[in-house]
Design an enzyme around this catalytic site. Structure first.
Site, PDB file in Angstrom:
ATOM      1  N   ASP A   1      -5.800  18.159 -15.250  1.00 34.09           N
ATOM      2  CA  ASP A   1      -5.959  16.816 -15.756  1.00 34.09           C
ATOM      3  C   ASP A   1      -5.072  16.827 -17.385  1.00 34.09           C
ATOM      4  O   ASP A   1      -5.692  17.596 -17.973  1.00 34.09           O
ATOM      5  CB  ASP A   1      -7.360  16.154 -15.825  1.00 34.09           C
ATOM      6  CG  ASP A   1      -7.744  14.961 -16.565  1.00 34.09           C
ATOM      7  OD1 ASP A   1      -6.597  14.466 -17.116  1.00 34.09           O
ATOM      8  OD2 ASP A   1      -8.711  14.510 -16.325  1.00 34.09           O
TER       9      ASP A   1
ATOM     10  N   LYS B   1      -5.752   5.408 -20.045  1.00 35.47           N
ATOM     11  CA  LYS B   1      -5.845   5.891 -21.318  1.00 35.47           C
ATOM     12  C   LYS B   1      -4.585   5.867 -22.226  1.00 35.47           C
ATOM     13  O   LYS B   1      -4.016   4.690 -22.338  1.00 35.47           O
ATOM     14  CB  LYS B   1      -6.410   7.325 -21.368  1.00 35.47           C
ATOM     15  CG  LYS B   1      -7.712   7.565 -20.506  1.00 35.47           C
ATOM     16  CD  LYS B   1      -8.778   6.695 -20.982  1.00 35.47           C
ATOM     17  CE  LYS B   1     -10.089   7.051 -20.428  1.00 35.47           C
ATOM     18  NZ  LYS B   1     -10.024   6.997 -18.765  1.00 35.47           N
TER      19      LYS B   1
ATOM     20  N   TYR C   1     -14.116  16.040 -17.118  1.00 34.97           N
ATOM     21  CA  TYR C   1     -14.407  14.749 -17.045  1.00 34.97           C
ATOM     22  C   TYR C   1     -15.556  14.677 -15.850  1.00 34.97           C
ATOM     23  O   TYR C   1     -15.424  15.178 -14.891  1.00 34.97           O
ATOM     24  CB  TYR C   1     -13.099  13.627 -16.873  1.00 34.97           C
ATOM     25  CG  TYR C   1     -13.662  12.299 -16.453  1.00 34.97           C
ATOM     26  CD1 TYR C   1     -14.372  11.537 -17.561  1.00 34.97           C
ATOM     27  CD2 TYR C   1     -13.558  11.906 -15.329  1.00 34.97           C
ATOM     28  CE1 TYR C   1     -14.574  10.217 -17.388  1.00 34.97           C
ATOM     29  CE2 TYR C   1     -13.981  10.341 -15.079  1.00 34.97           C
ATOM     30  CZ  TYR C   1     -14.591   9.854 -16.217  1.00 34.97           C
ATOM     31  OH  TYR C   1     -15.101   8.513 -15.838  1.00 34.97           O
TER      32      TYR C   1
ATOM     33  N   ARG D   1       0.763  -1.210   0.012  1.00 33.52           N
ATOM     34  CA  ARG D   1       0.087   0.013   0.032  1.00 33.52           C
ATOM     35  C   ARG D   1       0.844   1.320   0.140  1.00 33.52           C
ATOM     36  O   ARG D   1       0.504   2.538  -0.633  1.00 33.52           O
ATOM     37  CB  ARG D   1      -1.048   0.007   1.346  1.00 33.52           C
ATOM     38  CG  ARG D   1      -1.840   1.321   1.402  1.00 33.52           C
ATOM     39  CD  ARG D   1      -3.115   1.085   1.637  1.00 33.52           C
ATOM     40  NE  ARG D   1      -3.141   0.098   3.124  1.00 33.52           N
ATOM     41  CZ  ARG D   1      -2.586   0.492   4.355  1.00 33.52           C
ATOM     42  NH1 ARG D   1      -2.489   1.619   4.571  1.00 33.52           N
ATOM     43  NH2 ARG D   1      -2.665  -0.336   5.358  1.00 33.52           N
TER      44      ARG D   1
HETATM   45  C1  LIG Z   1     -10.146  13.066 -19.214  1.00 33.32           C
HETATM   46  C2  LIG Z   1     -10.223  12.052 -18.116  1.00 33.32           C
HETATM   47  N1  LIG Z   1     -10.015  12.179 -16.802  1.00 33.32           N
HETATM   48  C3  LIG Z   1      -9.992  11.208 -15.823  1.00 33.32           C
HETATM   49  C4  LIG Z   1     -10.565  10.154 -16.227  1.00 33.32           C
HETATM   50  C5  LIG Z   1     -10.911   9.108 -15.101  1.00 33.32           C
HETATM   51  O1  LIG Z   1      -9.890   8.299 -15.294  1.00 33.32           O
HETATM   52  P1  LIG Z   1     -10.062   6.601 -14.846  1.00 33.32           P
HETATM   53  O2  LIG Z   1     -11.312   6.129 -15.364  1.00 33.32           O
HETATM   54  O3  LIG Z   1      -8.737   5.940 -14.865  1.00 33.32           O
HETATM   55  O4  LIG Z   1     -10.605   6.399 -13.253  1.00 33.32           O
HETATM   56  C6  LIG Z   1     -11.237   9.822 -17.424  1.00 33.32           C
HETATM   57  C7  LIG Z   1     -11.851   8.591 -17.785  1.00 33.32           C
HETATM   58  O5  LIG Z   1     -12.539   8.399 -18.675  1.00 33.32           O
HETATM   59  C8  LIG Z   1     -10.903  10.794 -18.548  1.00 33.32           C
HETATM   60  O6  LIG Z   1     -11.317  10.639 -19.846  1.00 33.32           O
END
Ligand SMILES: Cc1ncc(COP(=O)(O)O)c(C=O)c1O
Length: 383
Positions: free
Chosen positions: A173, A198, A101, A48
Site C-alpha cells: 500500500d 487520497k 490501514y 465492468r
Molecule cells: C493507507 C490507506 N490505505 C487504504 C485505505 C482504503 O481506501 P478507500 O477508503 O479508498 O477504500 C485507506 C483509507 O483511509 C488508507 O488510509
C-alpha cells in the site's frame, strides 16, 4: 508523465479527455465482439471490463509507479480485497503488518481466514519478524510504509527480497507515500496499490483504488474484478485523472507542510513525541531516507496532557477539519483514541500504538506559515 502520460489513450485532438459515460460499445462482427469480450481491460466493450477514462488514468499511474499495467477499482479497499482474492487460495498463508490501514487488517484477520487462508501479523519495523513468519505455504505478504497512524517504516527492499526468495508475492500500500515520494516496484516489490481517494484524487471529491504491477498479475486481478464487480465509475476515473495532473505540485507542498509542522512540534513543551519519518529522531528515518525521496504529508504527535487535551486542541484549530481520510488540499485531523474507541478495547488501542493523546495530522496544501501558526496557536490555547 502526469500531464502527457495518457495522450496515446486520448481521442484525437482532445486537450482534456471527455467523460465516456456510456455502458457498452457495438462490434462490427461476431469475431470482433469475441475479441472485445475476451481482451483484458478492453476500454470499449462493457464498463465492468474497462472504459476510456480508466485507460487514461491507469496509463498515467502505471508510468508513475514504473509498472507494466494498472487497474482501477471503485475504492482503495476494492483494490486490496480483489487483489487478495485473486492471488490466494484455501490452504495458503498470508503475512501482514501489525500496523496497517484498519480495513486491510480486517481483510487479513477476518475475511481471508473464512476462506481457509492462514494469516499472521508481524512487527513491520523488524525484517527478521517477516523471515520468522514465512512458511512453506506463504503466498502473499501485505506491506504498507509509512503506516497508519504512527508512520512506522517497513524496509521494503529487504522484505521484498526475502519474499521473492521464498516464492511469495509482495503487495504494498503506497497511499501515504505516493509514487512521487516512493516507488515500491523499483525496490523489488511485486505489486503496489493505493487508495486513490487520497493524494491521487487530492480534493476529497472521489473514491477510487488502483493496483499496479506486471501485466500478467494485473490481468489475473482484473479477472477477479469481473466477479467482485468493484469497478470505478467513468466520472470518478475522469476526476482522478484531473487530480493526477497536479499530484507532483501538491505532494511537494504536503511534504513541506508536514516537515515544517513536525519541526515546529518537536521540542514543544506540550508535545511528548512527534512521529514523522523525515525527522532524524524517528526510528525508521534511516530506512525512510533510503527508500523515499520525500517523507509525505502525514505526521502524528502525542500531547503530554492526554485525551481531553487532544480533543480540545483539535476543537481550537482554525483550518484543519476533524475528518477521516488524508491527501486533501485542506488539512484533516483525527484523534485516533476517540475515533477507534467504538471498535477497539483500551488494550488493543495500546498494542496498536494509539495513546490517549495521539493526534494524526494530514496536512493540506495551505501555506506552511499559516498551518504552523494555527497548530502552535491551538496548542497554546491562543489560536
Ligand atoms: C493507507 C490507506 N490505505 C487504504 C485505505 C482504503 O481506501 P478507500 O477508503 O479508498 O477504500 C485507506 C483509507 O483511509 C488508507 O488510509
Amino acid at each position: 508523465m502526469l500531464i502527457h502520460g495518457d495522450e496515446a489513450a486520448r481521442p484525437d485532438g482532445a486537450v482534456t479527455p471527455p467523460i465516456t459515460q456510456g455502458t457498452n460499445w457495438a462490434a462490427a462482427s461476431g469475431e470482433e465482439f469475441l475479441a472485445m469480450a475476451t481482451e483484458p481491460l478492453h476500454p470499449d466493450f462493457y464498463n465492468r471490463a474497462g472504459n476510456p477514462n480508466h485507460e487514461q488514468a491507469s496509463a498515467v499511474i502505471a508510468q508513475l509507479e514504473g509498472a507494466e499495467r494498472a487497474l482501477l477499482t471503485a475504492t482503495g479497499m476494492g483494490a486490496a480485497t480483489t487483489a487478495a482474492l485473486a492471488l490466494v487460495r484455501a490452504g495458503d498463508h498470508v503475512i501482514g503488518q501489525r500496523s496497517m490501514y484498519a480495513g486491510v487488517t480486517s481483510l487479513l484477520l477476518n475475511l481471508l481466514p473464512r476462506f481457509g487462508v492462514e494469516c499472521t501479523e508481524v512487527d513491520q519495523t523488524d525484517v527478521g519478524a517477516f523471515e520468522a513468519a514465512l512458511r512453506p505455504n506463504t503466498s502473499l505478504v501485505l506491506l504498507e510504509s509509512p503506516s497508519n497512524p504512527r508512520l512506522e517504516v517497513t524496509d521494503l527492499a529487504a522484505v521484498a527480497e526475502l519474499a521473492r526468495r521464498h516464492g511469495a508475492l509482495t503487495l504494498a500500500d503506497n497511499t501515504f507515500a505516493t509514487p512521487i515520494n516512493q516507488r515500491p516496484l523499483e525496490l523489488g516489490v511485486d505489486l503496489v496499490w493505493h487508495s486513490a481517494t487520497k493524494y491521487m484524487g487530492g480534493h476529497a471529491d472521489l473514491m477510487a483504488g488502483v493496483v499496479a504491477g506486471p501485466t500478467e498479475i494485473v490481468e489475473r486481478i482484473w479477472n477477479t474484478t469481473q466477479v467482485v464487480g468493484a469497478v470505478l465509475a467513468p466520472f470518478n476515473a475522469w476526476l482522478l485523472l484531473r487530480g493526477l495532473r497536479t499530484l507532483s505540485l501538491r505532494v511537494d507542498r504536503h511534504n513541506k507542510n508536514a516537515t515544517a509542522l513536525s519541526e515546529a512540534l518537536e521540542g514543544h513543551p506540550a508535545v511528548s513525541r512527534v512521529y514523522y519519518p523525515g525527522l532524524a529522531s524517528h526510528p525508521g528515518h534511516a530506512v525512510a531516507a533510503r527508500q523515499m525521496s520525500g517523507f509525505g504529508g502525514v505526521l502524528a504527535f502525542e500531547l503530554e496532557a492526554g485525551h481531553e487535551a487532544a480533543d480540545a486542541f483539535i476543537s481550537r484549530l482554525r483550518y484543519a477539519k476533524r475528518a477521516a481520510s488524508l491527501g486533501n488540499v485542506g488539512s484533516l485531523v483525527v484523534h485516533p483514541a476517540a475515533m477507534w474507541a467504538h471498535a477497539m478495547t483500551p488494550a488493543q488501542l495500546e498494542s496498536a500504538g494509539v495513546s490517549p493523546g495521539l493526534v494524526r495530522f494530514a496536512t493540506g496544501i495551505e501555506h506552511p506559515n499559516d498551518l504552523v501558526e494555527d497548530v502552535i496557536g491551538a496548542l497554546e490555547g491562543t489560536g
